[in-house]
Motif scaffolding. Structure first.
Motif, PDB file in Angstrom:
ATOM      1  N   ILE A   1       0.732  -1.073  -0.149  1.00  0.00           N
ATOM      2  CA  ILE A   1      -0.114  -0.171   0.108  1.00  0.00           C
ATOM      3  C   ILE A   1       0.793   1.200   0.025  1.00  0.00           C
ATOM      4  O   ILE A   1       1.535   1.838   1.140  1.00  0.00           O
ATOM      5  CB  ILE A   1      -0.924   0.099   1.118  1.00  0.00           C
ATOM      6  N   PRO A   2       0.955   2.039  -1.205  1.00  0.00           N
ATOM      7  CA  PRO A   2       1.675   3.054  -1.123  1.00  0.00           C
ATOM      8  C   PRO A   2       1.077   4.179  -0.482  1.00  0.00           C
ATOM      9  O   PRO A   2      -0.116   4.602  -0.692  1.00  0.00           O
ATOM     10  CB  PRO A   2       1.854   3.637  -2.599  1.00  0.00           C
ATOM     11  N   VAL A   3       1.765   4.911   0.223  1.00  0.00           N
ATOM     12  CA  VAL A   3       0.954   5.996   1.402  1.00  0.00           C
ATOM     13  C   VAL A   3       1.711   7.239   1.315  1.00  0.00           C
ATOM     14  O   VAL A   3       2.983   7.544   1.495  1.00  0.00           O
ATOM     15  CB  VAL A   3       1.220   5.581   2.951  1.00  0.00           C
TER      16      VAL A   3
ATOM     17  N   CYS B   1      -8.114   4.277  -1.355  1.00  0.00           N
ATOM     18  CA  CYS B   1      -8.777   4.325  -0.176  1.00  0.00           C
ATOM     19  C   CYS B   1      -8.260   5.823   0.351  1.00  0.00           C
ATOM     20  O   CYS B   1      -7.134   6.009   1.072  1.00  0.00           O
ATOM     21  CB  CYS B   1      -8.102   3.258   0.816  1.00  0.00           C
ATOM     22  N   PRO B   2      -9.021   6.721   0.286  1.00  0.00           N
ATOM     23  CA  PRO B   2      -8.812   8.230   0.723  1.00  0.00           C
ATOM     24  C   PRO B   2      -8.785   8.204   2.322  1.00  0.00           C
ATOM     25  O   PRO B   2      -9.478   7.408   3.050  1.00  0.00           O
ATOM     26  CB  PRO B   2      -9.758   9.167   0.200  1.00  0.00           C
ATOM     27  N   ALA B   3      -7.934   9.141   2.960  1.00  0.00           N
ATOM     28  CA  ALA B   3      -8.105   9.388   4.553  1.00  0.00           C
ATOM     29  C   ALA B   3      -9.591   9.773   4.752  1.00  0.00           C
ATOM     30  O   ALA B   3     -10.232  10.610   3.939  1.00  0.00           O
ATOM     31  CB  ALA B   3      -7.072  10.419   4.763  1.00  0.00           C
ATOM     32  N   ASN B   4      -9.925   9.728   5.973  1.00  0.00           N
ATOM     33  CA  ASN B   4     -11.343  10.067   6.435  1.00  0.00           C
ATOM     34  C   ASN B   4     -12.487   9.255   5.808  1.00  0.00           C
ATOM     35  O   ASN B   4     -13.635   9.789   5.973  1.00  0.00           O
ATOM     36  CB  ASN B   4     -11.501  11.658   6.311  1.00  0.00           C
ATOM     37  N   VAL B   5     -12.203   8.392   5.031  1.00  0.00           N
ATOM     38  CA  VAL B   5     -13.367   7.644   4.190  1.00  0.00           C
ATOM     39  C   VAL B   5     -13.133   6.001   4.558  1.00  0.00           C
ATOM     40  O   VAL B   5     -12.068   5.447   3.843  1.00  0.00           O
ATOM     41  CB  VAL B   5     -13.288   7.667   2.567  1.00  0.00           C
TER      42      VAL B   5
ATOM     43  N   THR C   1      -9.884   1.016  10.821  1.00  0.00           N
ATOM     44  CA  THR C   1      -9.859   2.732  10.787  1.00  0.00           C
ATOM     45  C   THR C   1      -8.931   3.317  11.300  1.00  0.00           C
ATOM     46  O   THR C   1      -8.369   4.432  11.111  1.00  0.00           O
ATOM     47  CB  THR C   1     -11.076   2.956  11.520  1.00  0.00           C
ATOM     48  N   THR C   2      -8.184   2.569  12.557  1.00  0.00           N
ATOM     49  CA  THR C   2      -6.865   2.966  12.946  1.00  0.00           C
ATOM     50  C   THR C   2      -5.959   2.258  13.023  1.00  0.00           C
ATOM     51  O   THR C   2      -6.116   0.954  12.993  1.00  0.00           O
ATOM     52  CB  THR C   2      -7.343   3.678  14.510  1.00  0.00           C
ATOM     53  N   ILE C   3      -4.536   2.712  13.259  1.00  0.00           N
ATOM     54  CA  ILE C   3      -3.457   1.869  13.247  1.00  0.00           C
ATOM     55  C   ILE C   3      -2.249   2.336  14.046  1.00  0.00           C
ATOM     56  O   ILE C   3      -2.336   3.826  14.364  1.00  0.00           O
ATOM     57  CB  ILE C   3      -2.828   1.649  12.036  1.00  0.00           C
ATOM     58  N   ASP C   4      -1.413   1.717  14.701  1.00  0.00           N
ATOM     59  CA  ASP C   4      -0.464   2.050  15.544  1.00  0.00           C
ATOM     60  C   ASP C   4       0.778   2.251  14.779  1.00  0.00           C
ATOM     61  O   ASP C   4       1.328   1.363  14.114  1.00  0.00           O
ATOM     62  CB  ASP C   4       0.045   1.178  16.603  1.00  0.00           C
TER      63      ASP C   4
ATOM     64  N   LEU D   1       1.461   8.606  17.984  1.00  0.00           N
ATOM     65  CA  LEU D   1       1.275   7.912  16.738  1.00  0.00           C
ATOM     66  C   LEU D   1       0.705   6.240  17.074  1.00  0.00           C
ATOM     67  O   LEU D   1       0.460   5.684  16.279  1.00  0.00           O
ATOM     68  CB  LEU D   1       2.598   7.523  15.853  1.00  0.00           C
ATOM     69  N   LYS D   2       0.424   6.225  18.421  1.00  0.00           N
ATOM     70  CA  LYS D   2       0.084   4.941  18.713  1.00  0.00           C
ATOM     71  C   LYS D   2      -1.210   4.591  18.368  1.00  0.00           C
ATOM     72  O   LYS D   2      -1.804   3.601  18.202  1.00  0.00           O
ATOM     73  CB  LYS D   2       0.031   4.943  20.504  1.00  0.00           C
ATOM     74  N   ASN D   3      -2.301   5.506  17.982  1.00  0.00           N
ATOM     75  CA  ASN D   3      -3.727   5.194  17.625  1.00  0.00           C
ATOM     76  C   ASN D   3      -3.965   6.239  16.548  1.00  0.00           C
ATOM     77  O   ASN D   3      -4.707   7.331  16.824  1.00  0.00           O
ATOM     78  CB  ASN D   3      -4.481   5.416  18.658  1.00  0.00           C
ATOM     79  N   THR D   4      -3.378   5.997  15.493  1.00  0.00           N
ATOM     80  CA  THR D   4      -3.591   7.074  14.220  1.00  0.00           C
ATOM     81  C   THR D   4      -4.657   6.624  13.367  1.00  0.00           C
ATOM     82  O   THR D   4      -4.544   5.557  12.869  1.00  0.00           O
ATOM     83  CB  THR D   4      -2.214   7.054  13.442  1.00  0.00           C
ATOM     84  N   GLU D   5      -5.144   7.472  12.623  1.00  0.00           N
ATOM     85  CA  GLU D   5      -6.154   7.244  11.440  1.00  0.00           C
ATOM     86  C   GLU D   5      -5.634   6.555  10.586  1.00  0.00           C
ATOM     87  O   GLU D   5      -4.518   7.105  10.244  1.00  0.00           O
ATOM     88  CB  GLU D   5      -6.874   8.627  11.234  1.00  0.00           C
ATOM     89  N   LEU D   6      -6.162   5.471   9.884  1.00  0.00           N
ATOM     90  CA  LEU D   6      -5.444   4.914   8.889  1.00  0.00           C
ATOM     91  C   LEU D   6      -5.456   5.945   7.549  1.00  0.00           C
ATOM     92  O   LEU D   6      -6.301   6.510   7.203  1.00  0.00           O
ATOM     93  CB  LEU D   6      -6.341   3.659   8.245  1.00  0.00           C
ATOM     94  N   PRO D   7      -4.033   6.176   7.268  1.00  0.00           N
ATOM     95  CA  PRO D   7      -3.784   7.264   6.119  1.00  0.00           C
ATOM     96  C   PRO D   7      -4.298   6.574   4.727  1.00  0.00           C
ATOM     97  O   PRO D   7      -4.345   5.404   4.635  1.00  0.00           O
ATOM     98  CB  PRO D   7      -2.224   7.244   6.213  1.00  0.00           C
TER      99      PRO D   7
END
Length: 240
Positions: free
Chosen positions: A63-65, A77-81, A88-91, A106-112
């Motif tokens: 997954i290129p981010v 897969c856009p952010a916030n969607v 939905t979240t990732i460490d 960064l321990k509970n970050t919205e999935l980029p």
């Protein structure tokens, strides 16, 4: 019983194809994560999902981010969607030094937001795909990845230390999906009905993005596909 059914776009050898998701993500709890999803990036999984005996029965999902702003507007897969059957979240705390941020933030970050690349279609059969993150800090390099639509493009860019493209970063996360045949898939068209069956999922529950696919899902035979997929070792003759 199947939980969520939906599709996203993905890339395979320069072509845009469709991924059909029919069960939820799995994140190996043996790898510590500060996110409620139990998902993290920076350390490889220790255990494969239930029903899978070995990771030789999986294929990688890259997954290129984009780690720059503004992010591209054309992400699969856009952010916030919420992306179907994704966490939905990732460490991301293990990547703190690279991201130049404190690990605690960064321990509970919205999935980029991200795109998807695979290197094998598994003959359009569903399976677990271990996730590898490709961090991209240069907008020009990300545009080249979106144009190339292949892991070969990623490898060539990652080999250049000035490209702003990282080598694949392991995670403890798996997604379950299959590729769909069709006019844009690079495979002979056999209609839109997916192959195989649906297995019950492990992991969190996400929002279904494409409720219309529930009709397609009803065409599938309920039951475990694991025994079918994992009873064989993939060889070069299996490759699509």
């Amino acid at each position: 019983m199947c939980r969520n059914i939906g599709v996203t776009d993905g890339w395979y050898e320069g072509k845009t194809i469709k991924f059909l998701y029919t069960q939820n993500f799995f994140c190996d709890p043996a790898v510590a994560s500060g996110a409620p999803s139990k998902c993290e990036a920076g350390a490889k999984y220790r255990n494969v999902p239930p029903g899978t005996t070995s990771d030789k029965f999986t294929d990688p999902l890259y997954i290129p981010v984009p780690l720059f702003k503004p992010a591209p507007k054309t992400l699969q897969c856009p952010a916030n969607v919420p992306c179907v059957d994704h966490p939905t979240t990732i460490d991301l705390s293990r990547l703190a030094s690279a991201l130049k941020m404190p690990a605690s933030a960064l321990k509970n970050t919205e999935l980029p937001g991200h795109d998807h690349i695979i290197t094998d279609r598994n003959n359009n059969r569903p399976e677990w795909w271990p996730v590898y993150v490709v961090a991209v800090t240069d907008p020009g390099s990300f545009a080249k990845i979106q144009e190339g639509k292949s892991f070969d493009t990623v490898k060539k860019l990652a080999a250049n230390p000035n490209s702003g493209v990282s080598q694949p970063i392991p995670t403890n996360t798996f997604l379950w999906f299959q590729t769909l045949p069709g006019a844009n898939s690079g495979a002979p068209s056999r209609g839109d009905a997916p192959a195989g069956g649906i297995a019950a999922g492990e992991g969190g529950t996400q929002t279904v993005r494409n409720a219309g696919l529930m009709g397609a899902g009803a065409l599938l035979a309920l039951g475990s596909i694991g025994a079918f997929i994992h009873s064989r070792r993939k060889s070069s003759t299996d490759r699509a």
